[in-house]
Design a protein around this motif. Structure first.
Motif, PDB file in Angstrom:
ATOM      1  N   GLU A  12       0.865  -1.193   0.000  1.00  0.00           N
ATOM      2  CA  GLU A  12       0.000   0.000   0.000  1.00  0.00           C
ATOM      3  C   GLU A  12       0.887   1.224   0.000  1.00  0.00           C
ATOM      4  O   GLU A  12       1.784   1.328   0.839  1.00  0.00           O
ATOM      5  N   ASP A  57      -3.059  -2.753  -2.564  1.00  0.00           N
ATOM      6  CA  ASP A  57      -3.766  -1.702  -3.284  1.00  0.00           C
ATOM      7  C   ASP A  57      -3.655  -2.005  -4.776  1.00  0.00           C
ATOM      8  O   ASP A  57      -2.713  -2.667  -5.208  1.00  0.00           O
ATOM      9  N   ALA A  58      -4.601  -1.526  -5.564  1.00  0.00           N
ATOM     10  CA  ALA A  58      -4.584  -1.797  -7.003  1.00  0.00           C
ATOM     11  C   ALA A  58      -3.585  -0.920  -7.746  1.00  0.00           C
ATOM     12  O   ALA A  58      -2.944  -1.368  -8.688  1.00  0.00           O
ATOM     13  N   ASP A  64       0.403  -0.625 -11.627  1.00  0.00           N
ATOM     14  CA  ASP A  64      -0.724  -1.350 -11.042  1.00  0.00           C
ATOM     15  C   ASP A  64      -0.252  -2.701 -10.514  1.00  0.00           C
ATOM     16  O   ASP A  64       0.822  -3.187 -10.841  1.00  0.00           O
ATOM     17  N   VAL A  81      -7.586  -7.415  -2.755  1.00  0.00           N
ATOM     18  CA  VAL A  81      -7.235  -6.138  -3.364  1.00  0.00           C
ATOM     19  C   VAL A  81      -8.051  -5.079  -2.631  1.00  0.00           C
ATOM     20  O   VAL A  81      -9.284  -5.145  -2.589  1.00  0.00           O
ATOM     21  N   HIS A  82      -7.358  -4.130  -2.032  1.00  0.00           N
ATOM     22  CA  HIS A  82      -7.981  -3.075  -1.229  1.00  0.00           C
ATOM     23  C   HIS A  82      -7.792  -1.766  -1.983  1.00  0.00           C
ATOM     24  O   HIS A  82      -6.700  -1.213  -1.993  1.00  0.00           O
ATOM     25  N   SER A  83      -8.849  -1.320  -2.658  1.00  0.00           N
ATOM     26  CA  SER A  83      -8.688  -0.199  -3.580  1.00  0.00           C
ATOM     27  C   SER A  83      -9.996   0.549  -3.777  1.00  0.00           C
ATOM     28  O   SER A  83     -11.072  -0.048  -3.695  1.00  0.00           O
ATOM     29  N   THR A  85     -10.786   1.712  -6.626  1.00  0.00           N
ATOM     30  CA  THR A  85     -11.197   1.424  -8.001  1.00  0.00           C
ATOM     31  C   THR A  85     -11.448  -0.050  -8.284  1.00  0.00           C
ATOM     32  O   THR A  85     -11.949  -0.393  -9.347  1.00  0.00           O
ATOM     33  N   SER A 100     -12.080  -8.236  -3.760  1.00  0.00           N
ATOM     34  CA  SER A 100     -11.744  -6.823  -3.649  1.00  0.00           C
ATOM     35  C   SER A 100     -12.589  -6.199  -2.553  1.00  0.00           C
ATOM     36  O   SER A 100     -13.783  -6.462  -2.470  1.00  0.00           O
ATOM     37  N   ARG A 102     -13.528  -2.450  -1.289  1.00  0.00           N
ATOM     38  CA  ARG A 102     -13.448  -1.061  -1.733  1.00  0.00           C
ATOM     39  C   ARG A 102     -13.076  -0.116  -0.598  1.00  0.00           C
ATOM     40  O   ARG A 102     -13.596  -0.217   0.502  1.00  0.00           O
ATOM     41  N   LYS A 103     -12.175   0.817  -0.918  1.00  0.00           N
ATOM     42  CA  LYS A 103     -11.860   1.912  -0.008  1.00  0.00           C
ATOM     43  C   LYS A 103     -12.972   2.952  -0.142  1.00  0.00           C
ATOM     44  O   LYS A 103     -13.507   3.121  -1.234  1.00  0.00           O
TER      45      LYS A 103
END
Length: 123
Positions: A12, A57-58, A64, A81-83, A85, A100, A102-103
């Motif tokens: 991250e 993070d993505a 990426d 995946v913590h993102s 997008t 995934s 989402r943030k």
């Protein structure tokens, strides 16, 4: 708890988020590997360090997450995946079932999701 005594890679590039995830992993009994801000740093590490789970993070400082995510999946590492997008399109095309979160999401939720994946993998 599924992450207790397990090596958890955190990749991250937003330092406050990385520290929050790290603190939460440690509070749950996990061992933090990182955090790293780039795909290159994390790729170099996974060749020499066993990893049980990963939160990435993505979009990172250098590119990426796709090459790192593919390497982790190939090794059978549980990955979230913590993102804001979601996973990059090229990664989603190859692994549409990739988890995934989402943030913005509280770190406890991200760690819990990773723990669920790790528990499923043990079955």
């Amino acid at each position: 708890m599924p992450i207790s005594d397990r090596a958890i890679l955190i990749v991250e590039d937003e330092m406050l988020i990385a520290l929050d995830l790290s603190d939460t992993v440690e509070a749950a009994g996990g061992r933090v590997i990182g955090p790293f801000a780039t795909v290159a740093e994390a790729l170099a590490l996974i060749d020499v360090t066993p990893i049980d789970g990963a939160i990435c993070d993505a979009m990172l400082a250098d590119r990426d997450v796709t090459p790192l995510a593919l390497a982790l999946v190939e090794r059978g590492v549980a990955l979230v995946v913590h993102s804001a997008t979601g996973p990059p399109p090229a990664l989603s095309a190859v692994h549409p079932d990739l988890v995934s979160v989402r943030k913005p999401a509280v770190a406890d939720r991200v760690i819990a999701r990773l723990g669920e994946l790790m528990a499923q993998a043990r079955r």
